[in-house]
Structures are given as C-alpha cells and as structure tokens.
Design a protein around this motif. Sequence first.
Motif, mmCIF file in Angstrom:
data_model
loop_
_atom_site.group_PDB
_atom_site.id
_atom_site.type_symbol
_atom_site.label_atom_id
_atom_site.label_comp_id
_atom_site.label_asym_id
_atom_site.label_seq_id
_atom_site.Cartn_x
_atom_site.Cartn_y
_atom_site.Cartn_z
ATOM 1 N N PHE A 203 3.028 4.640 -5.941
ATOM 2 C CA PHE A 203 3.697 3.365 -5.689
ATOM 3 C C PHE A 203 3.939 3.186 -4.190
ATOM 4 C CE2 PHE A 203 7.457 0.796 -4.956
ATOM 5 C CZ PHE A 203 7.151 -0.362 -5.668
ATOM 6 N N GLY A 204 4.336 4.262 -3.515
ATOM 7 C CA GLY A 204 4.587 4.179 -2.082
ATOM 8 C C GLY A 204 3.345 3.789 -1.308
ATOM 9 N N ILE A 205 2.197 4.328 -1.688
ATOM 10 C CA ILE A 205 0.937 3.949 -1.036
ATOM 11 C C ILE A 205 0.635 2.482 -1.303
ATOM 12 C CG2 ILE A 205 -1.572 4.289 -1.057
ATOM 13 C CD1 ILE A 205 -1.028 7.259 -1.703
ATOM 14 N N ALA A 206 0.697 2.088 -2.566
ATOM 15 C CA ALA A 206 0.342 0.717 -2.948
ATOM 16 C C ALA A 206 1.284 -0.295 -2.304
ATOM 17 C CB ALA A 206 0.364 0.570 -4.467
ATOM 18 N N TYR A 207 2.578 0.017 -2.272
ATOM 19 C CA TYR A 207 3.534 -0.926 -1.694
ATOM 20 C C TYR A 207 3.285 -1.110 -0.203
ATOM 21 C CZ TYR A 207 7.752 -2.969 0.144
ATOM 22 O OH TYR A 207 8.620 -3.788 0.830
ATOM 23 N N ARG A 208 3.066 -0.024 0.519
ATOM 24 C CA ARG A 208 2.820 -0.137 1.956
ATOM 25 C C ARG A 208 1.519 -0.880 2.248
ATOM 26 N NH1 ARG A 208 5.775 4.500 1.285
ATOM 27 N NH2 ARG A 208 7.203 5.137 2.973
ATOM 28 N N MET A 209 0.559 -0.781 1.346
ATOM 29 C CA MET A 209 -0.706 -1.479 1.528
ATOM 30 C C MET A 209 -0.595 -2.969 1.234
ATOM 31 S SD MET A 209 -3.286 0.324 2.598
ATOM 32 C CE MET A 209 -4.617 -0.739 2.036
ATOM 33 N N LEU A 210 0.254 -3.330 0.282
ATOM 34 C CA LEU A 210 0.299 -4.711 -0.202
ATOM 35 C C LEU A 210 1.539 -5.480 0.227
ATOM 36 C CD1 LEU A 210 -1.006 -4.034 -3.822
ATOM 37 C CD2 LEU A 210 -2.328 -4.767 -1.825
ATOM 38 N N GLY A 211 2.608 -4.760 0.596
ATOM 39 C CA GLY A 211 3.841 -5.442 0.975
ATOM 40 C C GLY A 211 4.504 -6.157 -0.169
ATOM 41 N N SER A 212 4.171 -5.778 -1.387
ATOM 42 C CA SER A 212 4.725 -6.427 -2.576
ATOM 43 C C SER A 212 5.005 -5.379 -3.641
ATOM 44 C CB SER A 212 3.746 -7.471 -3.125
ATOM 45 O OG SER A 212 4.117 -7.894 -4.428
ATOM 46 N N ALA A 213 6.261 -5.278 -4.060
ATOM 47 C CA ALA A 213 6.612 -4.335 -5.118
ATOM 48 C C ALA A 213 5.974 -4.741 -6.434
ATOM 49 C CB ALA A 213 8.134 -4.258 -5.258
ATOM 50 N N THR A 214 5.920 -6.038 -6.691
ATOM 51 C CA THR A 214 5.335 -6.538 -7.936
ATOM 52 C C THR A 214 3.859 -6.183 -8.021
ATOM 53 O OG1 THR A 214 6.895 -8.376 -7.930
ATOM 54 C CG2 THR A 214 4.975 -8.578 -9.365
ATOM 55 N N ARG B 232 -1.733 -7.546 10.078
ATOM 56 C CA ARG B 232 -2.775 -7.955 11.026
ATOM 57 C C ARG B 232 -3.933 -6.965 11.090
ATOM 58 N NH1 ARG B 232 1.152 -9.577 16.137
ATOM 59 N NH2 ARG B 232 2.699 -10.752 14.932
ATOM 60 N N LEU B 233 -3.771 -5.810 10.467
ATOM 61 C CA LEU B 233 -4.840 -4.815 10.456
ATOM 62 C C LEU B 233 -5.816 -5.101 9.322
ATOM 63 C CD1 LEU B 233 -2.725 -1.544 10.893
ATOM 64 C CD2 LEU B 233 -3.695 -2.992 12.688
ATOM 65 N N SER B 234 -7.009 -4.551 9.447
ATOM 66 C CA SER B 234 -7.932 -4.619 8.314
ATOM 67 C C SER B 234 -7.387 -3.721 7.204
ATOM 68 C CB SER B 234 -9.317 -4.141 8.727
ATOM 69 O OG SER B 234 -9.317 -2.731 8.923
ATOM 70 N N PRO B 235 -7.726 -4.002 5.939
ATOM 71 C CA PRO B 235 -7.218 -3.147 4.853
ATOM 72 C C PRO B 235 -7.552 -1.666 5.021
ATOM 73 C CG PRO B 235 -8.046 -5.195 3.944
ATOM 74 C CD PRO B 235 -8.417 -5.193 5.412
ATOM 75 N N THR B 236 -8.750 -1.358 5.489
ATOM 76 C CA THR B 236 -9.118 0.050 5.673
ATOM 77 C C THR B 236 -8.321 0.677 6.805
ATOM 78 O OG1 THR B 236 -11.363 -0.386 4.849
ATOM 79 C CG2 THR B 236 -11.018 1.641 6.112
ATOM 80 N N GLU B 237 -8.123 -0.068 7.888
ATOM 81 C CA GLU B 237 -7.324 0.426 9.004
ATOM 82 C C GLU B 237 -5.885 0.662 8.550
ATOM 83 O OE1 GLU B 237 -6.835 -0.724 13.739
ATOM 84 O OE2 GLU B 237 -7.390 -2.260 12.291
ATOM 85 N N ARG B 238 -5.382 -0.252 7.752
ATOM 86 C CA ARG B 238 -4.020 -0.119 7.236
ATOM 87 C C ARG B 238 -3.907 1.113 6.340
ATOM 88 N NH1 ARG B 238 -0.500 -5.172 4.948
ATOM 89 N NH2 ARG B 238 1.387 -4.031 4.329
ATOM 90 N N ALA B 239 -4.901 1.326 5.501
ATOM 91 C CA ALA B 239 -4.880 2.482 4.605
ATOM 92 C C ALA B 239 -4.856 3.780 5.393
ATOM 93 C CB ALA B 239 -6.091 2.445 3.672
ATOM 94 N N ALA B 240 -5.697 3.880 6.408
ATOM 95 C CA ALA B 240 -5.737 5.097 7.215
ATOM 96 C C ALA B 240 -4.395 5.349 7.889
ATOM 97 C CB ALA B 240 -6.852 4.982 8.260
ATOM 98 N N TYR B 241 -3.795 4.294 8.420
ATOM 99 C CA TYR B 241 -2.502 4.422 9.094
ATOM 100 C C TYR B 241 -1.420 4.860 8.104
ATOM 101 C CZ TYR B 241 1.675 3.083 11.734
ATOM 102 O OH TYR B 241 2.897 3.086 12.363
#
Length: 300
Positions: free
Chosen positions: A29-40, A125-134
Amino acid sequence: MAVADGGSRGPGEIDRAAEVFTNVRPRLFGIAYRMLGSATEAEDLVQEVWLRWQGCDRAAVDNPAAFLATVTTRLAINAAQSARVRRETYVGPWLPEPVDTSADPHLGAERGAALELAVLLLLERLSPTERAAYVLREAFDYPYRQIADIVGLSEVAVRQLVSRARRHVRAERRAPVTKAEQRRLLTAFVAAARAGDLATLEEIFAADVVSYSDGGGAERASRIPVVGASRVARYVRAFASRFWAGVDVTWASTNGQTSALLSRDGQVFAVLTVDASEQGVDRVFWMMNPAKITAVPAVT
C-alpha cells in the motif's frame, strides 16, 4: 513473473498465501500510495495484486515479498500513466489524497520519505518510472539492482533516475522545519485564519507562500493557486467569517505531519495542513473534495 496455476488448491494453502500477503500489505500500500497520491486508488491496486497472488503459481516464487513488490510497482506505473491523463481535466488544483499515519507514521516504509503532501505534489512532475525508482530507493531503501529488475532498466539508468528525482525535489522545496515547528505554525495559522488576523497571517507566511484548494468541482474552492504572502493573507481573511462559522477543529497525523480536521456537526468537510521552512509557511493545503477525505481519522 510467475505463470498462472490452474491446479486445485486446498484451504490451508490459500491461508498461507493470505498470511504472506497480509505481512507485506502495508509495504504494498505504501508503494502504491506514493506512486498514485490516492489512498482510494492504492487500495484498489493492492486488491488487484492480491487477486494476482491468488492466481499465480506461488510454488515458483522464491521471494514472495519481492514478487509482490514488483507486481505492485509495475501496476502502479501503468496506473500513474493513466492518472496523469485524467488529471489534465481535473477541476481546480489537484492535491494528493491525505492518508492517516497515526498508526504507521512511515506507511509501510523504511523511512517516511515521499509521503508529505508537498513532496507527493512535486513527484507528480516526474515520469511514472522515475517516480517509482525514487520511491523505492528513498522510502523503502531497495538496492539499485533490485529496483532495476523491478522497473526493467539497467542499474546505471536507475541511479540516474533517482539522482535526477532527488535534484528535482531539492530544487523545488526548501528544507522543511521539524514536525514540532510544523505543528506550531499550523496551529498559529488556524488561529489567525479563524480570527481573520491579517497581520499574524502575513507574519507566519514565507514571502512566496502558495495556497492550494482542492474542491474537485464538488465544493466551493479557489480554482487557481493563490500566491504571495499579502494575497494569501487577504484571501484567507476574506472568507473567515462565513467559512469558520460553527467549525470544530481536531488534530490528526496525516502523511507524517500534523493536519487540522475541520468539521461541522461531527462531519469532517476539510483537511487543512501546511508545509513550512525556516522562512515560514511555504504552502497551505486545503483538501475539500469529499471523495478525497475518506482516508482520514473520524472525528469522535
């Protein structure tokens, strides 16, 4: 990825699969939330991971935690790409959905990185892959080699992505104050906003403060960010008398910081918080979209 397993399964084996999944679920959940910015959206994604875990050949999975984190991240990258398109038509400023961190201040992570609203907003503002790596590196301390396997890039490329993302966050956000100071400034802001105290508001604001109001078109809220200490102070004072009438304020831990839950008749209608540096309050976040305040603590 493991291949689908069409064989029958006994209840004991499913119970073991559920136990494994439950143990790593906070991290997923922590990974998914940080990637999407949405708990839902994060909850929906984690449910999809569970379904895939049920349907895969688990006997072929050597490291279930790594497998589940990989599935979660790859699904989140795809979901983030779709979310960016949807948000282009969002009414007014889009803000990340606040999430309760009172029980888990790091939200399943090794560190609380990439959790505060200000950082999540920058990561958009990052690309999804860049965000995932970060996210995987900064919050969960994954080795670069494992991140490379997860996102399908070379280790060198992943190091470059993380480095670029770090520079972006540092360039766009001043060093934050301590949690105690952030709470003090938020408390001072709420008191001054409620009283319409223009002088105090201007005193606690950084010169380039920005106020963001996310009503999503469902609530009356400014559809553009308000910028500058004087403008934000006048904006807050202008609606003080009608906005704060009958409002109760309680304090909560959301996204690793203190937030004010604003309620009328026991019903939360807004989540308010600030991001601050040594220069004062840099950003004010008003979350007023009813669909995006369901993951905050209930007022009792």
